[in-house]
Write a protein that holds these residues in place. Structure first.
Motif, mmCIF file in Angstrom:
data_model
loop_
_atom_site.group_PDB
_atom_site.id
_atom_site.type_symbol
_atom_site.label_atom_id
_atom_site.label_comp_id
_atom_site.label_asym_id
_atom_site.label_seq_id
_atom_site.Cartn_x
_atom_site.Cartn_y
_atom_site.Cartn_z
ATOM 1 N N SER A 1 0.875 -1.176 0.000
ATOM 2 C CA SER A 1 0.000 0.000 0.000
ATOM 3 C C SER A 1 0.908 1.220 0.000
ATOM 4 O O SER A 1 1.443 1.611 1.044
ATOM 5 C CB SER A 1 -0.928 0.001 1.219
ATOM 6 N N VAL A 2 1.113 1.794 -1.164
ATOM 7 C CA VAL A 2 2.098 2.866 -1.339
ATOM 8 C C VAL A 2 1.389 4.142 -1.761
ATOM 9 O O VAL A 2 0.551 4.133 -2.663
ATOM 10 C CB VAL A 2 3.154 2.471 -2.398
ATOM 11 N N ASN A 3 1.718 5.220 -1.087
ATOM 12 C CA ASN A 3 1.254 6.557 -1.473
ATOM 13 C C ASN A 3 2.359 7.534 -1.094
ATOM 14 O O ASN A 3 2.454 7.979 0.041
ATOM 15 C CB ASN A 3 -0.054 6.914 -0.769
ATOM 16 N N MET A 4 3.214 7.852 -2.050
ATOM 17 C CA MET A 4 4.369 8.692 -1.768
ATOM 18 C C MET A 4 4.617 9.615 -2.952
ATOM 19 O O MET A 4 4.126 9.401 -4.054
ATOM 20 C CB MET A 4 5.610 7.830 -1.504
ATOM 21 N N GLY A 5 5.388 10.675 -2.703
ATOM 22 C CA GLY A 5 5.702 11.621 -3.751
ATOM 23 C C GLY A 5 5.974 12.997 -3.172
ATOM 24 O O GLY A 5 6.344 13.132 -1.997
ATOM 25 N N SER A 6 5.761 13.990 -3.974
ATOM 26 C CA SER A 6 5.977 15.360 -3.525
ATOM 27 C C SER A 6 4.964 15.721 -2.460
ATOM 28 O O SER A 6 3.776 15.392 -2.570
ATOM 29 C CB SER A 6 5.864 16.329 -4.705
#
Length: 891
Positions: free
Chosen positions: A355-360
């Motif tokens: 479950s990935v939610n990454m970024g700027s």
């Protein structure tokens, strides 16, 4: 040939009547016409209440000849079946059915001519004169429902009047249809639509010529759009529609529009790749006339009974203003989302999940491709990728590997573990005999072993995945071996005791010294293996006390039950000052400071002082027995008054001052039939404070105050109710939650500009039977729901006596009519004295179309958007939308 044909018909006739048998024989010179045995030309069979099925089979001849029919024919009718030997026809009337090869035909009347290889089917009139029992022609997966049909089962050609057919999401009706073969149709005077009712659609496309290949494509001539039976000026010289049952690669038409600060744009255009039955890929892009652009890749994959998941990668290069102007900025933002789940039955001993939610950090606040209200207000993004394996040994061993990510969008601080390893050995009882009975102090002695290793990174957005990030990484291992047991004392008291051994390994430590040039302490990182070892002892004693206060069976509240769980604990940790060093903290060298080289380690550092604590805790539960309003029920109803009411504190025996810890009180309950959740907590300090607000070693009651000082308190209320109370509810707003928002719409709903066909409200369009929720123009039950959240925080640590937080948020959705939905999410901050985030939602169900208006009137993300378009994915490009983009967020 005629003789054989006559024998076939005559065989079918006698088989139907069941009165005799006929045997075929080889006739070398058959006459042109053979007089039938019976002088009657027709035979009528009255079926009445008894249903009979006749079969026509090819004749059994001594010499192999090509049969008249390729397979058996089965037919039946409710009223009668009529066989005409002269015309070589079979008449079926009223609920007639005929089955031949892969053809299934049902109709009011069917005429089967086995000489011409033709079948005719049509309607019949009922007692009122209305036409009923329209033909239903099915061949394979294709179904046609015309007024009448004429079909040749040898050439596969057909002539159809007023045909109606479903092809995927399309419904097609034509005045005359000509079937060339089993794969090509030509239609005249046709209309096609995605509306549910083909007889009275709210819109359709009208054309005079259509070439229709079932399951593949539709090619039309001049096509005009008609809305509510009113022709529109929207017309095309020709049209092509793919009609496939499987995914097909193809272009995705972009949306055209304009913005206030980026110019005109083409948005969400690209290409869809159908890579197979188990996965796909869509590549989308945006372009703005000021030079800004965005790219997105979206993929879904699934393997039945094994796993499924989605991957979204988004990148935006945003330009604001024009080069040379003082407010010119160029920003690059990105976001990566990955969701993977494994079927638990595919491999019970190992599991992989992501479950990935990454970024700027600024992506959800500055993105122009979507407006996610929940993500804009949420400060934290979390990700995890994990793999676990269970080894079925004795004792059992569990191994897990994980990569985690935590990101604060306000501070832009990122914490990652890449990877985290955990190894644990199942609990072992060395003194338990083969009978497996664990009873008593000795037999309950058990021990475990666990190992945790981490490679941890702490960085920011600007340094993410740069060399400095890897240079600052910390690596460590923690070994833990707890030895514990539990037993009963005096039958009613449960006791437990444990000894814990911990060993920590680090690959980096520190060394401190005094820098005489800068007159400051200097900390130097020392690379290399180092370790420390600690141990501690703990024990606890607790019991459960039950009490019931009977108030009388004739009272509304008949009894109150109180459950108390008091507990006393003791813990001891010795001093590990051997791991501490000293250094001169001034230029003269007369003042020394102590430190440990393990400071700042991920698993902590050994303590320098003894810890000798006695802890006290008390948990309470209150439940009432209430007389039920239903007089037919003899048993009282149980009502929870307080789910929990907890008190806890501790006393440090070896402390020089302030030995008592503050008293912590917490509790919670549910009210109004479990619709309202109430949680509260407070901290009570027994010590007084001086004029500077610093806690002193003197009880507050001895300083002229009360027994305790309330230093902090908080309370939260959550109240949810709807017209569906008491019914099963499905999880809502999954899209918003997946993007970092909430699972409800307390902060508003997500607006994804890449697919505006989805409703921004929660309600399903259809019920469980696949029918409309609202039948007719009005329904008395109009769905609605409301969510309330109230939060109050009090602070008085240093006599400030202030309400630091006091806010109310509400979200409401309602159906004003069966086709009109409205919603609002808003709130009020009583401390700042202002309205919080507010969103208004309006939606009109236009049956095959959907129209919505979304408005955020004020705030840093103020915007509005309007959309009207066809719900069907086949015609999703037929839409019109207009919106403004939110103002730029500089933080």
């Amino acid at each position: 040939m005629q003789t054989n044909l006559f024998n076939i018909v005559l065989s079918a006739f006698f088989l139907t009547l069941g009165v005799g048998k006929i045997y075929s024989q080889d006739i070398k010179n058959p006459p042109k016409l053979l007089t039938p045995l019976s002088q009657q030309d027709t035979a009528t069979v009255n079926l009445k209440d008894v249903e009979k099925i006749a079969e026509i089979t090819p004749p059994d001849t001594a010499k192999v000849k090509k049969p008249l029919l390729d397979s058996k024919i089965k037919y039946k009718a409710a009223s009668y079946a009529k066989l005409n030997q002269k015309k070589q026809e079979i008449y079926l009337y009223d609920k007639a059915e005929l089955y031949y090869q892969d053809i299934e035909l049902k109709s009011g009347i069917i005429v089967f001519n086995y000489e011409k290889d033709e079948v005719y089917a049509g309607r019949i009139k009922d007692s009122t004169g209305a036409y009923t029992q329209l033909p239903n022609f099915k061949q394979g997966s294709n179904v046609i429902e015309p007024d009448s049909i004429r079909f040749n089962y040898k050439t596969k050609k057909a002539l159809i009047w007023n045909s109606r057919t479903d092809q995927g999401e399309f419904k097609v009706k034509a005045e005359i249809s000509k079937r060339i073969n089993d794969s090509v149709y030509f239609l005249k005077g046709a209309k096609f639509t995605t509306a549910k009712d083909i007889e009275d659609p709210e819109y359709y496309f009208r054309t005079n010529k259509i070439k229709f290949v079932p399951g593949k494509k539709v090619v039309t001539g001049v096509t005009q759009m008609v809305i509510a039976d009113v022709p529109t000026p929207i017309a095309m010289p020709f049209a092509f529609f793919p009609m496939t049952t499987t995914n097909q690669s193809g272009l995705i038409i972009p949306t055209f529009g304009d913005t206030r600060n980026r110019g005109y744009f083409l948005q969400n255009g690209g290409y869809y790749f159908s890579l197979g039955d188990n996965y796909d890929l869509a590549v989308l892009g945006d372009y703005y006339t000021n030079g800004s652009y965005a790219l997105r890749g979206e993929s879904s994959y699934a393997m039945r009974y094994k796993f499924r998941g989605t991957i979204n990668v988004r990148f935006e290069d945003q330009i604001f203003s024009e080069r040379g102007f003082p407010d010119y900025t160029k920003t690059k933002i990105y976001n990566i989302q990955w969701s993977h789940s494994q079927d638990a039955k595919s491999n019970p001993n190992s599991r992989f999940a992501a479950s990935v939610n990454m970024g700027s950090s600024k992506y959800f606040r500055q993105s122009v491709s979507q407006l996610n209200a929940g993500s804009q207000l949420n400060n934290v993004l979390n990700s995890s990728i994990s793999y676990s394996k269970t080894f079925q040994s004795v004792p059992q061993v569990n191994l897990s590997l994980a990569a985690t990510h935590n990101q604060n969008s306000n501070t832009e601080e990122i914490n990652m573990t890449l990877p985290t390893m955990q190894l644990s050995v199942d609990r072992m009882y060395p003194f338990v005999k083969k009978d497996g009975i664990k009873k008593g102090f000795i037999k309950n002695i058990n021990l475990q072993y666990s190992l945790r290793g981490e490679n941890r990174y702490k960085t920011t957005d600007s340094l993410f995945f740069k060399s400095q990030m890897f240079k600052d990484a910390q690596t460590g291992f923690q070994h833990s071996i707890p030895l514990s047991t539990n037993f009963k004392i005096f039958k009613y008291f449960s006791a437990s005791t444990s000894v814990n051994y911990n060993e920590v390994w680090y690959l980096k430590t520190i060394r401190k010294s005094y820098n005489s040039l800068t007159a400051k302490d200097t900390t130097v990182t020392v690379n290399g293996f180092d370790a420390f070892r600690t141990y501690s002892f703990s024990s606890s004693l607790g019991t459960t006390v039950y009490g019931t206060f009977n108030l009388g069976e004739n009272k509304k509240i008949q009894a109150i039950r109180h459950v108390m769980r008091p507990s006393v604990s003791y813990s001891y940790t010795p001093s590990f000052d051997k791991y501490y060093d000293t250094y001169a903290a001034d230029g003269s060298g007369t003042m020394d400071k102590r430190y440990t080289r393990f400071e700042g380690g991920m698993f902590g550092a050994p303590g320098i002082s003894n810890s000798n604590n006695i802890g006290f805790s008390l948990s309470n539960t209150f439940e009432a027995k209430v007389r039920d309003k239903d007089s037919t029920k003899t048993e009282p109803k149980k009502v929870m008054l307080l789910n929990n009411l907890n008190f806890s504190t501790s006393y440090n025996i070896v402390a020089d001052s302030l030995p008592w810890s503050p008293v912590r009180i917490s509790g919670g309950t549910v009210l109004f039939k479990d619709k309202m959740n109430v949680n509260f907590a407070m901290t009570l300090n027994p010590y007084a404070i001086d004029n500077n607000g610093k806690t002193i070693n003197k009880f507050n009651i001895d300083n002229g105050g009360s027994l305790f000082r309330m230093t902090s308190a908080n309370m939260t209320l959550n109240y949810s109710l709807s017209s569906k109370d008491g019914k099963d509810k499905k999880k809502e707003n999954v899209q918003g939650e997946r993007n970092g928002g909430r699972d409800d719409d307390l902060f508003g709903t997500n607006t994804d500009f890449s697919d505006r066909r989805q409703s921004q409200f929660k309600d399903e369009e259809e019920d469980e039977d696949g029918e409309d929720k609202f039948k007719g123009f009005f329904n008395a039950e109009l769905p609605w729901d409301m969510t309330l959240a109230y939060q109050l925080t009090y602070s008085n640590e240093g006599r400030q006596n202030t309400i630091s937080g006091n806010s109310l948020m509400v979200s409401m959705n309602a159906d004003l009519t069966p086709k009109w939905k409205v919603g609002v999410s808003t709130g009020y901050d009583f401390v700042q004295k202002g309205i919080t985030y507010t969103q208004f939602r309006f939606e009109r169900d236009l049956m095959s179309w959907r129209m919505d208006f979304n408005w955020q009137p004020f705030g840093q993300q103020a915007y509005w958007s309007f959309f009207i378009g066809i719900k069907s994915g086949v015609l999703s490009d037929i839409k019109w939308e207009k919106r403004t983009t939110p103002d730029r967020v500089l933080r």
